[in-house]
Design a protein around this motif. Structure first.
Motif, PDB file in Angstrom:
ATOM      1  N   LYS A  24      10.323   9.669   7.916  1.00 49.56           N
ATOM      2  CA  LYS A  24       9.960  10.048   9.285  1.00 49.56           C
ATOM      3  C   LYS A  24       8.781   9.206   9.768  1.00 49.56           C
ATOM      4  CE  LYS A  24      11.178  13.556  11.075  1.00 49.56           C
ATOM      5  NZ  LYS A  24      12.240  13.941  11.992  1.00 49.56           N
ATOM      6  N   LEU A  25       7.793   8.984   8.908  1.00 48.57           N
ATOM      7  CA  LEU A  25       6.635   8.171   9.291  1.00 48.57           C
ATOM      8  C   LEU A  25       7.024   6.713   9.530  1.00 48.57           C
ATOM      9  CD1 LEU A  25       3.918   9.667   6.920  1.00 48.57           C
ATOM     10  CD2 LEU A  25       4.115   9.989   9.401  1.00 48.57           C
ATOM     11  N   VAL A  26       7.960   6.207   8.754  1.00 52.02           N
ATOM     12  CA  VAL A  26       8.452   4.846   8.978  1.00 52.02           C
ATOM     13  C   VAL A  26       9.223   4.788  10.300  1.00 52.02           C
ATOM     14  CG1 VAL A  26      10.042   3.060   8.137  1.00 52.02           C
ATOM     15  CG2 VAL A  26       8.477   4.183   6.541  1.00 52.02           C
ATOM     16  N   ALA A  27      10.066   5.780  10.544  1.00 48.99           N
ATOM     17  CA  ALA A  27      10.854   5.798  11.781  1.00 48.99           C
ATOM     18  C   ALA A  27       9.958   5.870  13.014  1.00 48.99           C
ATOM     19  CB  ALA A  27      11.823   6.986  11.766  1.00 48.99           C
ATOM     20  N   LYS A  28       8.824   6.556  12.909  1.00 43.71           N
ATOM     21  CA  LYS A  28       7.899   6.684  14.043  1.00 43.71           C
ATOM     22  C   LYS A  28       6.946   5.498  14.148  1.00 43.71           C
ATOM     23  CE  LYS A  28       7.993  11.613  14.523  1.00 43.71           C
ATOM     24  NZ  LYS A  28       7.377  12.526  15.443  1.00 43.71           N
ATOM     25  N   GLY A  29       6.999   4.594  13.181  1.00 50.82           N
ATOM     26  CA  GLY A  29       6.135   3.425  13.217  1.00 50.82           C
ATOM     27  C   GLY A  29       4.736   3.650  12.688  1.00 50.82           C
ATOM     28  N   VAL A  30       4.495   4.806  12.077  1.00 52.97           N
ATOM     29  CA  VAL A  30       3.182   5.099  11.508  1.00 52.97           C
ATOM     30  C   VAL A  30       2.975   4.287  10.238  1.00 52.97           C
ATOM     31  CG1 VAL A  30       1.702   6.913  10.561  1.00 52.97           C
ATOM     32  CG2 VAL A  30       3.170   7.402  12.523  1.00 52.97           C
ATOM     33  N   LEU A  31       4.021   4.155   9.448  1.00 54.30           N
ATOM     34  CA  LEU A  31       4.016   3.320   8.250  1.00 54.30           C
ATOM     35  C   LEU A  31       5.089   2.251   8.402  1.00 54.30           C
ATOM     36  CD1 LEU A  31       3.936   5.974   5.360  1.00 54.30           C
ATOM     37  CD2 LEU A  31       2.063   4.489   6.057  1.00 54.30           C
ATOM     38  N   THR A  32       4.832   1.097   7.817  1.00 52.53           N
ATOM     39  CA  THR A  32       5.857   0.062   7.767  1.00 52.53           C
ATOM     40  C   THR A  32       6.513   0.116   6.390  1.00 52.53           C
ATOM     41  OG1 THR A  32       4.419  -1.647   6.847  1.00 52.53           O
ATOM     42  CG2 THR A  32       4.469  -1.430   9.277  1.00 52.53           C
ATOM     43  N   PRO A  33       7.702  -0.450   6.258  1.00 55.49           N
ATOM     44  CA  PRO A  33       8.303  -0.524   4.923  1.00 55.49           C
ATOM     45  C   PRO A  33       7.389  -1.233   3.914  1.00 55.49           C
ATOM     46  CG  PRO A  33       9.971  -0.931   6.568  1.00 55.49           C
ATOM     47  CD  PRO A  33       8.653  -0.886   7.298  1.00 55.49           C
ATOM     48  N   ASP A  34       6.633  -2.238   4.370  1.00 57.12           N
ATOM     49  CA  ASP A  34       5.697  -2.919   3.473  1.00 57.12           C
ATOM     50  C   ASP A  34       4.566  -1.990   3.042  1.00 57.12           C
ATOM     51  OD1 ASP A  34       7.110  -5.298   3.422  1.00 57.12           O
ATOM     52  OD2 ASP A  34       5.946  -6.205   5.054  1.00 57.12           O
ATOM     53  N   ASP A  35       4.106  -1.116   3.953  1.00 58.94           N
ATOM     54  CA  ASP A  35       3.091  -0.117   3.593  1.00 58.94           C
ATOM     55  C   ASP A  35       3.614   0.792   2.490  1.00 58.94           C
ATOM     56  OD1 ASP A  35       1.324  -0.991   5.619  1.00 58.94           O
ATOM     57  OD2 ASP A  35       2.058   0.515   7.044  1.00 58.94           O
ATOM     58  N   VAL A  36       4.845   1.237   2.645  1.00 58.71           N
ATOM     59  CA  VAL A  36       5.452   2.144   1.665  1.00 58.71           C
ATOM     60  C   VAL A  36       5.583   1.443   0.322  1.00 58.71           C
ATOM     61  CG1 VAL A  36       7.500   3.496   1.091  1.00 58.71           C
ATOM     62  CG2 VAL A  36       6.639   3.465   3.440  1.00 58.71           C
TER      63      VAL A  36
END
Length: 74
Positions: A24-36
């Protein structure tokens, strides 16, 4: 008296909730896949699978092959 809640499905529910939250955070742009991937790498470095912390290379393989697909759906 305070009672502890019994863990559902031996802790599996927490994993499902965490994965859903990250997605959900990736979908909302709060986290990027690289952050994860970076967070997963930091966590994997602390794993003790063979009697000591993993090498950076071993941790990266675990992230790419095991952890990232579960969190990012890739």
């Amino acid at each position: 008296m305070t009672e502890k809640a019994a863990p559902l499905a031996h802790g599996e529910i927490e994993v499902l909730i965490l994965r859903a939250l990250v997605r959900k955070l990736v979908a909302k742009g709060v986290l990027t896949p690289d952050d994860v991937r970076a967070l997963l790498f930091d966590a994997a470095r602390g794993l003790d699978l063979v009697g000591s912390e993993l090498t950076p290379e071993a941790a990266q393989i675990i992230v790419q092959e095991d952890l990232a697909p579960g969190f990012l759906g890739t």
